[in-house]
Each structure stands twice: as structure tokens, then as C-alpha cells.
Design a protein around this motif. Structure first.
Motif, mmCIF file in Angstrom:
data_model
loop_
_atom_site.group_PDB
_atom_site.id
_atom_site.type_symbol
_atom_site.label_atom_id
_atom_site.label_comp_id
_atom_site.label_asym_id
_atom_site.label_seq_id
_atom_site.Cartn_x
_atom_site.Cartn_y
_atom_site.Cartn_z
ATOM 1 N N LEU A 1 10.342 -6.411 -5.785
ATOM 2 C CA LEU A 1 9.383 -7.387 -6.293
ATOM 3 C C LEU A 1 8.040 -6.744 -6.595
ATOM 4 C CD1 LEU A 1 10.100 -10.349 -3.847
ATOM 5 C CD2 LEU A 1 11.023 -9.979 -6.141
ATOM 6 N N ALA A 2 7.640 -5.770 -5.782
ATOM 7 C CA ALA A 2 6.359 -5.082 -5.974
ATOM 8 C C ALA A 2 6.452 -3.695 -5.352
ATOM 9 C CB ALA A 2 5.229 -5.871 -5.325
ATOM 10 N N ALA A 3 5.688 -2.767 -5.891
ATOM 11 C CA ALA A 3 5.666 -1.404 -5.368
ATOM 12 C C ALA A 3 4.229 -0.918 -5.289
ATOM 13 C CB ALA A 3 6.487 -0.476 -6.266
ATOM 14 N N LEU B 1 0.821 -1.202 0.000
ATOM 15 C CA LEU B 1 0.000 0.000 0.000
ATOM 16 C C LEU B 1 0.858 1.256 0.000
ATOM 17 C CD1 LEU B 1 -2.664 -1.057 2.656
ATOM 18 C CD2 LEU B 1 -2.853 -1.150 0.175
ATOM 19 N N HIS B 2 0.285 2.325 -0.503
ATOM 20 C CA HIS B 2 0.867 3.665 -0.485
ATOM 21 C C HIS B 2 2.289 3.671 -1.033
ATOM 22 C CE1 HIS B 2 -2.751 4.681 1.629
ATOM 23 N NE2 HIS B 2 -2.456 3.787 2.569
ATOM 24 N N ASP B 3 3.278 4.133 -0.230
ATOM 25 C CA ASP B 3 4.646 4.273 -0.728
ATOM 26 C C ASP B 3 5.557 3.145 -0.246
ATOM 27 O OD1 ASP B 3 4.655 5.100 1.904
ATOM 28 O OD2 ASP B 3 6.139 6.676 1.601
ATOM 29 N N ARG B 4 4.986 1.975 -0.042
ATOM 30 C CA ARG B 4 5.785 0.832 0.410
ATOM 31 C C ARG B 4 6.195 -0.039 -0.784
ATOM 32 N NH1 ARG B 4 3.238 2.313 4.703
ATOM 33 N NH2 ARG B 4 3.930 1.901 6.806
ATOM 34 N N VAL B 5 7.340 -0.711 -0.615
ATOM 35 C CA VAL B 5 7.846 -1.617 -1.645
ATOM 36 C C VAL B 5 8.253 -2.937 -1.000
ATOM 37 C CG1 VAL B 5 8.635 0.197 -3.209
ATOM 38 C CG2 VAL B 5 10.185 -0.665 -1.492
ATOM 39 N N VAL B 6 8.189 -4.010 -1.765
ATOM 40 C CA VAL B 6 8.635 -5.333 -1.324
ATOM 41 C C VAL B 6 9.966 -5.607 -2.022
ATOM 42 C CG1 VAL B 6 8.104 -7.804 -1.261
ATOM 43 C CG2 VAL B 6 6.257 -6.130 -1.071
ATOM 44 N N VAL B 7 10.997 -5.921 -1.217
ATOM 45 C CA VAL B 7 12.351 -6.109 -1.746
ATOM 46 C C VAL B 7 12.881 -7.468 -1.308
ATOM 47 C CG1 VAL B 7 14.719 -5.219 -1.693
ATOM 48 C CG2 VAL B 7 12.809 -3.621 -1.647
ATOM 49 N N ARG B 8 13.501 -8.188 -2.256
ATOM 50 C CA ARG B 8 14.198 -9.443 -1.933
ATOM 51 C C ARG B 8 15.689 -9.134 -1.925
ATOM 52 N NH1 ARG B 8 12.863 -13.082 -6.089
ATOM 53 N NH2 ARG B 8 14.337 -11.894 -7.290
ATOM 54 N N THR C 1 1.307 10.897 -5.701
ATOM 55 C CA THR C 1 2.667 11.051 -6.218
ATOM 56 C C THR C 1 3.229 9.653 -6.457
ATOM 57 O OG1 THR C 1 2.940 13.045 -4.879
ATOM 58 C CG2 THR C 1 4.932 12.045 -5.770
ATOM 59 N N ALA C 2 3.498 9.330 -7.704
ATOM 60 C CA ALA C 2 3.981 7.994 -8.065
ATOM 61 C C ALA C 2 5.380 7.754 -7.504
ATOM 62 C CB ALA C 2 4.002 7.845 -9.579
ATOM 63 N N LEU C 3 5.718 6.474 -7.287
ATOM 64 C CA LEU C 3 7.033 6.094 -6.781
ATOM 65 C C LEU C 3 8.072 6.161 -7.890
ATOM 66 C CD1 LEU C 3 6.127 2.993 -4.603
ATOM 67 C CD2 LEU C 3 6.293 5.371 -3.913
ATOM 68 N N ASP C 4 9.345 6.352 -7.500
ATOM 69 C CA ASP C 4 10.451 6.371 -8.462
ATOM 70 C C ASP C 4 10.953 4.969 -8.780
ATOM 71 O OD1 ASP C 4 10.524 9.132 -8.789
ATOM 72 O OD2 ASP C 4 11.840 9.406 -7.054
ATOM 73 N N VAL C 5 10.615 3.979 -7.944
ATOM 74 C CA VAL C 5 11.066 2.606 -8.183
ATOM 75 C C VAL C 5 9.912 1.769 -8.705
ATOM 76 C CG1 VAL C 5 12.886 2.713 -6.445
ATOM 77 C CG2 VAL C 5 10.636 1.867 -5.808
ATOM 78 N N LYS C 6 10.274 0.701 -9.406
ATOM 79 C CA LYS C 6 9.255 -0.218 -9.935
ATOM 80 C C LYS C 6 9.765 -1.645 -9.801
ATOM 81 C CE LYS C 6 10.978 0.421 -14.634
ATOM 82 N NZ LYS C 6 12.251 0.909 -14.193
ATOM 83 N N ALA C 7 8.889 -2.597 -9.979
ATOM 84 C CA ALA C 7 9.263 -4.011 -9.889
ATOM 85 C C ALA C 7 10.399 -4.296 -10.872
ATOM 86 C CB ALA C 7 8.065 -4.897 -10.188
ATOM 87 N N GLY C 8 11.415 -5.010 -10.388
ATOM 88 C CA GLY C 8 12.565 -5.367 -11.212
ATOM 89 C C GLY C 8 13.774 -4.481 -11.001
ATOM 90 N N ASP C 9 13.596 -3.299 -10.374
ATOM 91 C CA ASP C 9 14.729 -2.413 -10.113
ATOM 92 C C ASP C 9 15.650 -3.023 -9.070
ATOM 93 O OD1 ASP C 9 13.844 -0.493 -11.877
ATOM 94 O OD2 ASP C 9 13.085 0.871 -10.330
ATOM 95 N N ARG C 10 16.960 -2.850 -9.274
ATOM 96 C CA ARG C 10 17.974 -3.284 -8.297
ATOM 97 C C ARG C 10 18.314 -2.060 -7.451
ATOM 98 N NH1 ARG C 10 21.150 -8.034 -9.016
ATOM 99 N NH2 ARG C 10 22.856 -8.065 -7.532
ATOM 100 N N VAL C 11 18.140 -2.161 -6.134
ATOM 101 C CA VAL C 11 18.249 -0.989 -5.263
ATOM 102 C C VAL C 11 19.221 -1.214 -4.109
ATOM 103 C CG1 VAL C 11 15.914 -0.171 -5.782
ATOM 104 C CG2 VAL C 11 16.251 -1.735 -3.880
ATOM 105 N N LEU C 12 19.687 -0.106 -3.532
ATOM 106 C CA LEU C 12 20.484 -0.112 -2.309
ATOM 107 C C LEU C 12 19.620 0.485 -1.202
ATOM 108 C CD1 LEU C 12 23.964 1.212 -3.485
ATOM 109 C CD2 LEU C 12 23.359 -1.117 -2.871
ATOM 110 N N PHE C 13 19.689 -0.114 -0.010
ATOM 111 C CA PHE C 13 18.895 0.382 1.108
ATOM 112 C C PHE C 13 19.726 0.337 2.375
ATOM 113 C CE2 PHE C 13 17.865 -4.004 0.099
ATOM 114 C CZ PHE C 13 18.139 -4.664 1.287
ATOM 115 N N GLY C 14 19.239 1.011 3.428
ATOM 116 C CA GLY C 14 19.956 1.079 4.693
ATOM 117 C C GLY C 14 20.047 -0.271 5.381
#
Length: 98
Positions: free
Chosen positions: A44-46, A9-16, A58-71
Motif C-alpha cells: 500500500l505504501a513504501a 519511514l526508511h526501508d519499511r513498507v505497508v502491506v495488506r 538506497t531506494a526500495l525495490d518495491v512500490k505501492a501496488g506491487d503484489r509480494v510474497l513475505f515470510g
């Protein structure tokens, strides 16, 4: 067993998390007990995005399939379909790897 359908929901993303190399550049093999959790993953999902103070989406800048760095301590670890994933806000993501 069927796959669970999960939509953040909202501005949350699922990351593996993406597994890091088990060997250093110098050729030293790192044992499992000394490894840190990777800070790199694949989205995996946004969610659809956050709403601003005027109620505009306001749409997110990331989408499913993006490779990201996080804290290091970002997100909440959960198990979906037997797989460990992280659910985090988009603001916890530091950037997208090209």
C-alpha cells in the motif's frame, strides 16, 4: 471520518494481506479455523529507502501496488482506518509476483 495519512519511514513498507482461495484444487472447502494467514499481499505504501554506511539513500525495490510474497511471521500487524495491515522491512519481503 477522514482517511489517516500514514507514510512509512526508511526501508519499511505497508502491506495488506490478500485472501487466499477457500477451496483446494481438489474441490475441498477449507473452514476458517483451518486456514493459515496468507503470505501474499499488496504493497500500500513504501518508505523512501535506507541509508548505506556513507549516508547515501538506497531506494526500495518495491512500490505501492506491487503484489509480494513475505515470510509467515514477518511484520507487525496494525489497524489503519479499520483495516488490518502489516508494517515490515523490505528485507522481510521474499519477492514480487509478476
Amino acid at each position: 471520518m477522514s482517511k489517516t495519512s500514514f507514510r512509512p519511514l526508511h526501508d519499511r513498507v505497508v502491506v495488506r494481506r490478500v485472501d487466499m482461495e477457500e477451496k483446494t484444487a481438489g474441490g475441498i472447502i477449507i473452514p476458517d479455523t483451518a486456514k493459515e494467514k496468507p503470505q501474499e499481499g499488496v504493497v500500500l505504501a513504501a518508505g523512501p529507502g535506507a541509508r548505506d554506511e556513507h549516508g547515501k539513500l538506497t531506494a526500495l525495490d518495491v512500490k505501492a501496488g506491487d503484489r509480494v510474497l513475505f515470510g509467515k511471521w514477518s511484520g507487525t500487524e496494525v489497524k489503519l482506518d479499520g483495516e488490518d495491515v502489516l508494517i515490515m522491512k523490505e528485507s522481510d519481503i521474499m519477492g514480487v509476483l509478476a
